[in-house]
Design a protein around this motif. Structure first.
Motif: not given
Length: 297
Positions: A29-39, A257-261
């Motif tokens: 979830x933390x990594x998703x939040x970071x990915x959303x910021x980057x996106x 993010x999806x691929x890493x998860x």
């Protein structure tokens, strides 16, 4: 009487987590939040680029054909904005007698020839200021050299004579290397910095980065063919391409993010299956050994 072999209980079965369960873990979830910021940042850059892809206030048609004073269009040392390339300007000044230079590879209505250029010392400037001027065209190198000599004689006879030049303001074409075997002083591009290197009396001199293609020939030369520039399109397709690139990058940030998860989930499932297979094999081996011992007893 032979007793029945003792059967070892099977190891408890552990069900692997689902992909959704892995994605809902705090780490992902933390990594998703970071990915959303980057996106989000990349999407904002795409929107910014797209906003500059369409010119909402283009210059009026024919604006370049309205003659304007040179100092109201650009200042010495400044770059010329794209909408003003080809703008007709007027300026008055005096010629520097020793600085009429021939530039080759100049085309007039698809006919190759030569320009005779000069240094025009701008009148009324607060500090010594010059601009390069293409004075006229000729198809013959001998005629171009003769015209340059003639203009030098005329200016030397009256060096303070003020002339007015009207023509198109054009950006520097950049430096060039003379063709192989040619005179090393040959100039094939209309570049004010290259001309400046051969001008005289340039100490503390302000120079325009652009040059003027005079629309009226000066001296024994032909007029330079200089049609009006084409009207610019309101759509900048390069900016649209960049905006699409930013959108792709934003999508890739989420996909990564999806691929890493998913890779982490697949590895966890695979490890769990391996552990269960090893436990089952050990249980089977233990049961076989116990049965054999009891049979011998």
């Amino acid at each position: 009487m032979t007793s029945a072999p003792v059967t070892q209980p099977l190891p408890p079965q552990v069900f692997p987590p689902t992909l959704r369960e892995v994605m809902l873990r705090p780490r992902w979830i933390a990594l998703l939040a970071f990915s959303l910021v980057v996106a989000g940042v990349l999407a904002w850059l795409g929107q910014w680029q797209l906003g500059r892809a369409v010119d909402t206030s283009p210059p009026e048609p024919g604006l370049t054909e309205v003659v304007q004073p040179l100092d109201q269009v650009v200042q010495p040392g400044d770059y010329l904005p794209e909408p003003l390339v080809g703008q007709r300007v007027e300026v008055s000044g005096t010629w520097v007698a020793s600085d009429f230079i021939v530039v080759s590879s100049r085309f007039n209505d698809d006919v190759e020839g030569y320009w005779v250029t000069g240094q025009l010392r701008v009148a009324g400037a607060a500090a010594p200021t010059s601009i390069a001027v293409a004075a006229g065209w000729t198809s013959s190198l001998d005629a171009a050299n003769a015209a340059a000599d003639e203009l030098e004689r005329q200016v030397s006879a009256d060096p303070t004579a003020v002339v007015q030049v009207t023509g198109r303001l054009i950006s520097d074409e950049g430096p060039s290397v003379p063709p192989s075997g040619a005179d090393p002083l040959t100039i094939t591009r209309m570049s004010p910095p290259m001309l400046l290197g051969r001008w005289h009396d340039t100490a503390e001199l302000n120079v325009y980065r652009q040059y003027i293609a005079s629309q009226t020939a000066i001296g024994p030369l032909d007029d330079i063919s200089s049609p009006a520039p084409d009207e610019r399109s309101r759509v900048n397709w390069l900016n649209i391409f960049y905006a699409a690139e930013w959108a792709i990058f934003a999508g890739f940030a989420l996909y990564l993010w999806y691929r890493l998860a998913r890779d982490a989930w697949e590895k966890e499932v695979e490890d769990l299956e391996d552990e269960q297979a090893e436990a089952l094999a050990e249980s089977s081996t233990s049961s076989s050994a116990t049965g054999a011992a009891e049979s011998r007893g």
